[in-house]
Motif scaffolding. Structure first.
Motif, PDB file in Angstrom:
ATOM      1  N   ASP A 312       0.804  -1.218   0.000  1.00 19.00           N
ATOM      2  CA  ASP A 312       0.000   0.000   0.000  1.00 19.00           C
ATOM      3  C   ASP A 312       0.843   1.278   0.000  1.00 19.00           C
ATOM      4  O   ASP A 312       0.707   2.136   0.857  1.00 19.00           O
ATOM      5  N   PHE A 313       1.767   1.354  -0.954  1.00 15.33           N
ATOM      6  CA  PHE A 313       2.472   2.618  -1.142  1.00 15.33           C
ATOM      7  C   PHE A 313       2.824   2.790  -2.621  1.00 15.33           C
ATOM      8  O   PHE A 313       2.653   1.888  -3.434  1.00 15.33           O
ATOM      9  N   SER A 314       3.304   3.982  -2.961  1.00 14.08           N
ATOM     10  CA  SER A 314       3.586   4.338  -4.346  1.00 14.08           C
ATOM     11  C   SER A 314       4.597   3.380  -4.976  1.00 14.08           C
ATOM     12  O   SER A 314       5.597   3.021  -4.363  1.00 14.08           O
ATOM     13  N   PRO A 315       4.349   2.968  -6.224  1.00 11.63           N
ATOM     14  CA  PRO A 315       5.271   2.040  -6.888  1.00 11.63           C
ATOM     15  C   PRO A 315       6.474   2.733  -7.527  1.00 11.63           C
ATOM     16  O   PRO A 315       7.372   2.054  -8.015  1.00 11.63           O
ATOM     17  N   SER A 316       6.511   4.061  -7.524  1.00 10.21           N
ATOM     18  CA  SER A 316       7.515   4.792  -8.289  1.00 10.21           C
ATOM     19  C   SER A 316       8.939   4.410  -7.913  1.00 10.21           C
ATOM     20  O   SER A 316       9.757   4.098  -8.774  1.00 10.21           O
ATOM     21  N   ASP A 317       9.261   4.446  -6.623  1.00  6.80           N
ATOM     22  CA  ASP A 317      10.630   4.149  -6.204  1.00  6.80           C
ATOM     23  C   ASP A 317      11.010   2.704  -6.501  1.00  6.80           C
ATOM     24  O   ASP A 317      12.151   2.407  -6.886  1.00  6.80           O
ATOM     25  N   LEU A 318      10.052   1.794  -6.303  1.00  9.29           N
ATOM     26  CA  LEU A 318      10.309   0.384  -6.599  1.00  9.29           C
ATOM     27  C   LEU A 318      10.652   0.197  -8.074  1.00  9.29           C
ATOM     28  O   LEU A 318      11.604  -0.507  -8.430  1.00  9.29           O
ATOM     29  N   TYR A 319       9.876   0.836  -8.923  1.00  8.04           N
ATOM     30  CA  TYR A 319      10.083   0.705 -10.368  1.00  8.04           C
ATOM     31  C   TYR A 319      11.384   1.363 -10.805  1.00  8.04           C
ATOM     32  O   TYR A 319      12.156   0.789 -11.578  1.00  8.04           O
ATOM     33  N   GLN A 320      11.643   2.558 -10.272  1.00 10.78           N
ATOM     34  CA  GLN A 320      12.868   3.269 -10.637  1.00 10.78           C
ATOM     35  C   GLN A 320      14.099   2.442 -10.271  1.00 10.78           C
ATOM     36  O   GLN A 320      15.061   2.353 -11.040  1.00 10.78           O
ATOM     37  N   GLU A 321      14.052   1.830  -9.102  1.00 11.88           N
ATOM     38  CA  GLU A 321      15.175   1.002  -8.647  1.00 11.88           C
ATOM     39  C   GLU A 321      15.346  -0.226  -9.536  1.00 11.88           C
ATOM     40  O   GLU A 321      16.465  -0.608  -9.879  1.00 11.88           O
ATOM     41  N   ALA A 322      14.227  -0.840  -9.927  1.00 14.61           N
ATOM     42  CA  ALA A 322      14.288  -2.032 -10.775  1.00 14.61           C
ATOM     43  C   ALA A 322      14.843  -1.688 -12.155  1.00 14.61           C
ATOM     44  O   ALA A 322      15.656  -2.434 -12.719  1.00 14.61           O
ATOM     45  N   ILE A 323      14.410  -0.562 -12.719  1.00 13.27           N
ATOM     46  CA  ILE A 323      14.905  -0.124 -14.026  1.00 13.27           C
ATOM     47  C   ILE A 323      16.407   0.147 -13.961  1.00 13.27           C
ATOM     48  O   ILE A 323      17.171  -0.209 -14.863  1.00 13.27           O
ATOM     49  N   HIS A 324      16.837   0.785 -12.891  1.00 13.41           N
ATOM     50  CA  HIS A 324      18.253   1.098 -12.746  1.00 13.41           C
ATOM     51  C   HIS A 324      19.084  -0.183 -12.686  1.00 13.41           C
ATOM     52  O   HIS A 324      20.126  -0.298 -13.347  1.00 13.41           O
ATOM     53  N   LEU A 325      18.619  -1.149 -11.935  1.00 16.30           N
ATOM     54  CA  LEU A 325      19.362  -2.395 -11.745  1.00 16.30           C
ATOM     55  C   LEU A 325      19.390  -3.245 -13.020  1.00 16.30           C
ATOM     56  O   LEU A 325      20.444  -3.745 -13.427  1.00 16.30           O
ATOM     57  N   HIS A 326      18.235  -3.401 -13.658  1.00 14.76           N
ATOM     58  CA  HIS A 326      18.114  -4.353 -14.760  1.00 14.76           C
ATOM     59  C   HIS A 326      18.339  -3.749 -16.147  1.00 14.76           C
ATOM     60  O   HIS A 326      18.562  -4.488 -17.105  1.00 14.76           O
ATOM     61  N   ILE A 327      18.268  -2.428 -16.265  1.00 20.83           N
ATOM     62  CA  ILE A 327      18.408  -1.802 -17.583  1.00 20.83           C
ATOM     63  C   ILE A 327      19.494  -0.737 -17.610  1.00 20.83           C
ATOM     64  O   ILE A 327      20.406  -0.784 -18.440  1.00 20.83           O
ATOM     65  N   TYR A 328      19.447   0.219 -16.692  1.00 18.24           N
ATOM     66  CA  TYR A 328      20.401   1.326 -16.731  1.00 18.24           C
ATOM     67  C   TYR A 328      21.841   0.879 -16.512  1.00 18.24           C
ATOM     68  O   TYR A 328      22.774   1.463 -17.076  1.00 18.24           O
ATOM     69  N   GLU A 329      22.031  -0.144 -15.684  1.00 16.88           N
ATOM     70  CA  GLU A 329      23.396  -0.605 -15.413  1.00 16.88           C
ATOM     71  C   GLU A 329      24.087  -1.077 -16.689  1.00 16.88           C
ATOM     72  O   GLU A 329      25.311  -1.030 -16.795  1.00 16.88           O
ATOM     73  N   ASN A 330      23.303  -1.534 -17.663  1.00 16.25           N
ATOM     74  CA  ASN A 330      23.862  -1.942 -18.948  1.00 16.25           C
ATOM     75  C   ASN A 330      23.942  -0.767 -19.917  1.00 16.25           C
ATOM     76  O   ASN A 330      24.969  -0.537 -20.562  1.00 16.25           O
ATOM     77  N   LEU A 331      22.861   0.014 -20.002  1.00 13.35           N
ATOM     78  CA  LEU A 331      22.817   1.111 -20.969  1.00 13.35           C
ATOM     79  C   LEU A 331      23.809   2.223 -20.648  1.00 13.35           C
ATOM     80  O   LEU A 331      24.236   2.943 -21.551  1.00 13.35           O
TER      81      LEU A 331
END
Length: 402
Positions: A312-331
């Motif tokens: 029951d809280f905003s998904p923004s930080d969870l998603y941002q962290e997941a994108i950073h780990l799984h996508i940004y670290e490569n890009l």
């Protein structure tokens, strides 16, 4: 008075990213609505090349929509000095985006998602503890979570001021489908190879992708001054240099923006609004691949929503962290490398030609078995070998940024 919701999740855009997000949300029991401005199946200008790591992201058989299986790549520089790499195993698969996107949309519907086709979203916003989207006809839909999967010119992103970085500019791709007929003398040996040509297109490349009934021919680049440079001139120069296309041919050309990844800290979410795929500017800056990142981010967005719903809280930080780990670290490694390649395209091409193992390592990047960091470090060493350590100051500075 508490806000009444029409759906648990609204997804704007039903391309690969949107339909994937909707499929996983619906599968988990969330009442999910997709909204798309087009009616499916619809033509989508795109090379339609699926890397193996893209295939690995999908948990169903794509055979019904596979146009061609690719076993190698042909590289050239200004359409000269070609060389090839070949694999015993498939390295990519070709699709037509109208059939591919329709297939993914149907998979989302099978899981229980709903869709509104031919409906344009004109506005999106956060409202209270939820979100609201407004259609061109005035109809509105409210939901606790909103996913923007509506492309490089995303209405959702613009509505919540996540559209783009102030220094960012979209690139441009131009693409045409040339039907196979008696006038096309395409070499039989090239039917299972993709052809990538460098040196002609500023900050980009040209391609020829063979499919079942046609050739997909195009160019793509991060053109700096799109108003002063005419991408159509580059496209015409490219296809007219292909000796298997008759000179009297006039291809029907369609252009579309390429959303550029520009920073490993770029925002892809705000509160209860998450952006996926092109809307989030998730694209490989070297090769322009976007389908993998659309599907991957669609899955990550669904996961962030499910996790946030449980807590029951905003998904923004969870998603941002997941994108950073799984996508940004490569890009973040791909971005400076792409700038180096397009600035010193001849040098990069010669390194690739003289050291074939680099091509095979890059195939591993496309397969997801190697990352850009490992690939870039090996390229740097090979360039030093090629130049026998005699690096100019410009090249030395550029390599230092890699």
């Amino acid at each position: 008075m508490e806000m009444q919701f029409d759906y648990d999740v609204v997804v704007v855009g039903a391309g690969p990213g949107g339909s994937t997000a909707a499929r996983f949300c619906a599968r988990s029991g969330l009442k999910t609505l997709m909204i798309d401005k087009e009616r499916f199946p619809r033509y989508k200008p795109c090379g339609g090349c699926l890397s193996l790591k893209t295939i690995h992201q999908l948990d169903f058989d794509l055979t019904p929509v596979i146009e061609n299986t690719i076993y190698g790549a042909k590289f050239s520089y200004c359409l000269k000095e070609p060389f090839r790499i070949e694999s015993r195993e498939p390295i990519a698969f070709m699709v037509m985006r109208d059939r591919f996107d329709q297939f993914l949309k149907e998979k989302a519907l099978e899981e229980g998602a709903e869709i509104l086709e031919g409906k344009k979203v004109v506005r999106a916003r956060e409202k209270g503890r939820g979100t609201e989207v407004e259609l061109a006809g005035g109809e509105r839909f409210r939901s606790p979570y909103l996913i923007g999967a509506d492309g490089a010119e995303s209405i959702v992103a613009k509505s919540i001021s996540l559209s783009r970085h102030e220094n960012d500019k979209n690139g441009i791709a131009l693409e045409s489908e040339i039907p196979f007929d008696s006038s096309i003398s395409f070499p039989q040996k090239d039917l299972q190879f993709v052809h990538l040509d460098f040196g002609r297109i500023p900050n980009g490349y040209g391609w020829v992708f063979p499919k079942k009934k046609c050739l997909s021919i195009g160019i793509g680049g991060m053109f700096r001054e799109t108003k002063k440079m005419n991408p159509r001139q580059y496209f015409d120069s490219f296809w007219k240099g292909l000796d298997f296309i008759p000179q009297g041919t006039v291809p029907r050309v369609i252009g579309h923006p390429l959303p550029s990844f520009y920073d490993e800290w770029q925002r892809v979410s705000q509160g209860r609004v998450l952006l996926v795929g092109d809307a989030a500017h998730l694209m490989d800056p070297l090769q322009g691949e976007g389908i993998y990142y659309a599907i991957r981010s669609g899955k990550l967005a669904a996961g962030a929503i499910l996790q946030s719903k449980e807590k029951d809280f905003s998904p923004s930080d969870l998603y941002q962290e997941a994108i950073h780990l799984h996508i940004y670290e490569n890009l973040k490694w791909a971005l400076p490398f792409s700038r180096f390649v397009f600035r010193f395209s001849r040098l990069a091409y010669e390194a690739l030609r003289h050291y074939p193992e680099l091509s095979h390592i890059y195939l591993q990047v496309l397969e997801g078995e190697e990352n850009y960091q490992g690939f870039v470090l090996r390229v740097k060493e090979r360039i030093k070998d090629l130049l026998k350590g005699r690096l100019s100051e410009k090249i030395r500075k550029a390599m230092a940024s890699l």
